[in-house]
Write an enzyme that holds these catalytic residues in place. Structure first.
Site, mmCIF file in Angstrom:
data_model
loop_
_atom_site.group_PDB
_atom_site.id
_atom_site.type_symbol
_atom_site.label_atom_id
_atom_site.label_comp_id
_atom_site.label_asym_id
_atom_site.label_seq_id
_atom_site.Cartn_x
_atom_site.Cartn_y
_atom_site.Cartn_z
ATOM 1 N N GLU A 27 0.849 -1.194 0.000
ATOM 2 C CA GLU A 27 0.000 0.000 0.000
ATOM 3 C C GLU A 27 0.887 1.247 0.000
ATOM 4 O O GLU A 27 1.854 1.339 0.750
ATOM 5 C CB GLU A 27 -0.885 0.039 1.252
ATOM 6 N N THR A 58 -3.819 4.808 -1.587
ATOM 7 C CA THR A 58 -4.879 5.313 -0.711
ATOM 8 C C THR A 58 -5.532 6.559 -1.302
ATOM 9 O O THR A 58 -5.007 7.191 -2.234
ATOM 10 C CB THR A 58 -4.351 5.637 0.697
ATOM 11 N N HIS A 87 -7.894 2.748 -3.923
ATOM 12 C CA HIS A 87 -8.784 2.920 -2.767
ATOM 13 C C HIS A 87 -9.792 4.011 -3.151
ATOM 14 O O HIS A 87 -9.456 4.948 -3.877
ATOM 15 C CB HIS A 87 -8.015 3.418 -1.537
ATOM 16 N N HIS A 185 -13.997 -2.754 14.280
ATOM 17 C CA HIS A 185 -13.901 -1.343 13.876
ATOM 18 C C HIS A 185 -14.173 -0.480 15.107
ATOM 19 O O HIS A 185 -15.035 -0.821 15.918
ATOM 20 C CB HIS A 185 -14.938 -1.064 12.777
ATOM 21 N N ASP A 194 -19.462 -6.368 12.896
ATOM 22 C CA ASP A 194 -18.374 -6.337 11.901
ATOM 23 C C ASP A 194 -18.506 -7.503 10.915
ATOM 24 O O ASP A 194 -18.281 -7.344 9.714
ATOM 25 C CB ASP A 194 -17.015 -6.425 12.610
HETATM 26 P P1 FAD Z 1 -17.695 -0.188 6.808
HETATM 27 O O1 FAD Z 1 -17.148 -1.536 6.560
HETATM 28 O O2 FAD Z 1 -18.978 0.188 6.190
HETATM 29 O O3 FAD Z 1 -17.785 0.010 8.342
HETATM 30 C C1 FAD Z 1 -16.732 -0.405 9.218
HETATM 31 C C2 FAD Z 1 -17.305 -0.974 10.511
HETATM 32 O O4 FAD Z 1 -17.881 0.069 11.264
HETATM 33 C C3 FAD Z 1 -18.361 -1.996 10.231
HETATM 34 O O5 FAD Z 1 -17.799 -3.251 10.421
HETATM 35 C C4 FAD Z 1 -19.461 -1.660 11.192
HETATM 36 O O6 FAD Z 1 -19.428 -2.611 12.230
HETATM 37 C C5 FAD Z 1 -19.129 -0.323 11.761
HETATM 38 N N1 FAD Z 1 -20.019 0.771 11.362
HETATM 39 C C6 FAD Z 1 -20.127 1.303 10.137
HETATM 40 N N2 FAD Z 1 -20.982 2.313 10.163
HETATM 41 C C7 FAD Z 1 -21.416 2.423 11.433
HETATM 42 C C8 FAD Z 1 -22.296 3.297 12.100
HETATM 43 N N3 FAD Z 1 -22.918 4.282 11.464
HETATM 44 N N4 FAD Z 1 -22.498 3.120 13.424
HETATM 45 C C9 FAD Z 1 -21.871 2.141 14.076
HETATM 46 N N5 FAD Z 1 -20.994 1.303 13.498
HETATM 47 C C10 FAD Z 1 -20.788 1.432 12.213
HETATM 48 N N6 FAD Z 1 -9.780 5.564 4.652
HETATM 49 C C11 FAD Z 1 -9.596 6.556 3.726
HETATM 50 O O7 FAD Z 1 -10.144 7.671 3.897
HETATM 51 N N7 FAD Z 1 -8.812 6.361 2.616
HETATM 52 C C12 FAD Z 1 -8.214 5.170 2.368
HETATM 53 O O8 FAD Z 1 -7.522 5.024 1.364
HETATM 54 C C13 FAD Z 1 -8.391 4.096 3.317
HETATM 55 N N8 FAD Z 1 -7.828 2.892 3.098
HETATM 56 C C14 FAD Z 1 -8.073 1.861 3.978
HETATM 57 C C15 FAD Z 1 -7.531 0.596 3.714
HETATM 58 C C16 FAD Z 1 -7.777 -0.478 4.576
HETATM 59 C C17 FAD Z 1 -7.205 -1.836 4.264
HETATM 60 C C18 FAD Z 1 -8.572 -0.278 5.753
HETATM 61 C C19 FAD Z 1 -8.819 -1.401 6.698
HETATM 62 C C20 FAD Z 1 -9.098 0.974 6.032
HETATM 63 C C21 FAD Z 1 -8.868 2.063 5.152
HETATM 64 N N9 FAD Z 1 -9.409 3.335 5.371
HETATM 65 C C22 FAD Z 1 -9.204 4.353 4.469
HETATM 66 C C23 FAD Z 1 -10.180 3.612 6.589
HETATM 67 C C24 FAD Z 1 -11.689 3.471 6.397
HETATM 68 O O9 FAD Z 1 -12.164 4.520 5.582
HETATM 69 C C25 FAD Z 1 -12.313 3.512 7.782
HETATM 70 O O10 FAD Z 1 -12.043 2.344 8.487
HETATM 71 C C26 FAD Z 1 -13.776 3.856 7.843
HETATM 72 O O11 FAD Z 1 -14.056 4.211 9.207
HETATM 73 C C27 FAD Z 1 -14.719 2.717 7.525
HETATM 74 O O12 FAD Z 1 -14.737 2.387 6.200
HETATM 75 P P2 FAD Z 1 -15.203 0.874 5.830
HETATM 76 O O13 FAD Z 1 -15.279 0.760 4.387
HETATM 77 O O14 FAD Z 1 -14.398 -0.056 6.582
HETATM 78 O O15 FAD Z 1 -16.696 0.945 6.432
#
Ligand code: FAD
Length: 325
Positions: A27, A58, A87, A185, A194
């Site tokens: 990454e 990213t 991403h 998370h 999750d």
């Molecule tokens: P989701 O999978 O939709 O949610 C994550 C978890 O949060 C879920 O499992 C759920 O349990 C919980 N959740 C979701 N919404 C809610 C809610 N409203 N209330 C309560 N719980 C909730 N961020 C960036 O900005 N740019 C990047 O390039 C980037 N790259 C990443 C790469 C990786 C491999 C990872 C693991 C994370 C990355 N992130 C990045 C961070 C990511 O944007 C955050 O983790 C964000 O908070 C959640 O996105 P997600 O797609 O995991 O969301």
């Protein structure tokens, strides 16, 4: 590993299949200054030469790095043989804006995506977060499939069990990865929330999960067991970060919301070569999870080549450096 099909679009879960053993990938983040861009050029040449499965780039919160991220992805397509992965965050975006951006990625030759919900911008609480048109990362997964399918020629495939029957499917393969959180998370209420989220992402068409960083092998291995029991079948690629200093460790925990790994902290504090401790810790972690069945490792590089390549050498995924006399 056979490619597997979700909905009507054949998708590429062969991304990690390698006859020569586990895959590795990196990454990068888009450089924020001319000096950072220059340093990345040197590191990138070394990372590319190591032969990764893909390099992911990213995307700044709320699309803040959109142009630079796209530029780096284009550079990878045009000047290297390594597949780039974009991403892409949904927060604050309309369906129309997101579709347009997916088209730009596809036009640039990018066919691997990491679809993320994204975080609230600095100073905005979860309660005040404007999600835009998207309710979840799953909806972004569906949108990417939709845009991909609309622009690719459709081909007919036989329908198993229905002699003479055919189904229309888009002709090109795309990898749509999503995030997974072995330690939970930070905003999640429970492990089952999750897992449900991950199941929903796969049902929406995701065909690869990449994990948030973690520090102990059992955290990943137990999470994969739980995900399989919950019905997740896609590969779950562990994200590993060599932590090169105590200062960096604190910063990473601030960004990710992960808990302090006490053993690593103690080892870093006890050594006057913290970088070596970080590399050894990451290599040991990688060895144990690969032995436990991980399909490969995805290394968070911080745009450096020395530490991630040292980890790969220690794990045996790269040949040791030859020292000439
Ligand atoms: P989701 O999978 O939709 O949610 C994550 C978890 O949060 C879920 O499992 C759920 O349990 C919980 N959740 C979701 N919404 C809610 C809610 N409203 N209330 C309560 N719980 C909730 N961020 C960036 O900005 N740019 C990047 O390039 C980037 N790259 C990443 C790469 C990786 C491999 C990872 C693991 C994370 C990355 N992130 C990045 C961070 C990511 O944007 C955050 O983790 C964000 O908070 C959640 O996105 P997600 O797609 O995991 O969301």
């Amino acid at each position: 590993m056979a490619g597997h099909e979700i909905g009507d679009a054949p998708v590429d879960s062969d991304a990690l299949a390698s006859p020569s053993g586990p895959s590795f990938s990196f990454e990068l983040y888009p450089p924020r200054s001319a000096a950072a861009e220059e340093a990345l050029e040197v590191a990138l040449a070394e990372l590319v030469a190591s032969g990764p499965e893909f390099i992911s780039v990213t995307y700044g919160a709320n699309g803040s790095t959109r142009g630079v991220s796209l530029g780096l992805l284009r550079h990878l397509v045009q000047n290297t043989t390594v597949a780039p992965m974009a991403h892409f965050t949904a927060v604050g975006s309309s369906f129309a804006e997101a579709s347009q951006l997916v088209r730009e990625f596809l036009d640039a030759g990018v066919t691997r995506f990491l679809a993320l919900r994204g975080d609230p911008p600095d100073g905005v609480s979860e309660a005040d977060l404007v999600l835009g048109d998207f309710g979840s990362a799953s909806e972004l997964v569906q949108l990417i499939h939709g845009v991909q399918a609309e622009r690719e020629p459709f081909v007919t495939h036989p329908m198993p069990g229905f002699p003479g029957g055919t189904r229309l499917r888009s002709g090109r393969k795309v990898t749509i990865a999503v995030a997974a959180f072995p330690n939970g998370h930070p905003r999640s209420r429970s492990r089952s929330q999750d897992l449900d989220t991950l199941v929903a992402k796969e049902a929406a068409g995701a065909n690869l999960a990449i994990t948030q960083l973690f520090f102990e092998p059992d955290v990943y291995l137990d999470f994969v067991d739980a995900a399989r029991s919950a019905g997740v079948t896609m590969p779950i690629l562990p994200g590993i970060m060599p932590v090169l200093s105590e200062k960096r460790l604190h910063r990473i925990l601030e960004l990710t919301g992960e808990a302090m790994p006490q053993r690593l902290l103690r080892d870093l504090r006890a050594s006057d070569d913290q970088a070596a401790v970080g590399v050894a810790h990451a290599a040991q972690l990688a060895r144990e999870i690969l032995a436990g069945g991980a399909p490969g490792i995805h290394l968070y590089t911080f745009n450096r080549s020395d530490a991630p390549l040292a980890v790969l050498r220690e794990v045996g995924l790269l040949a040791p450096l030859e020292i000439s006399a």
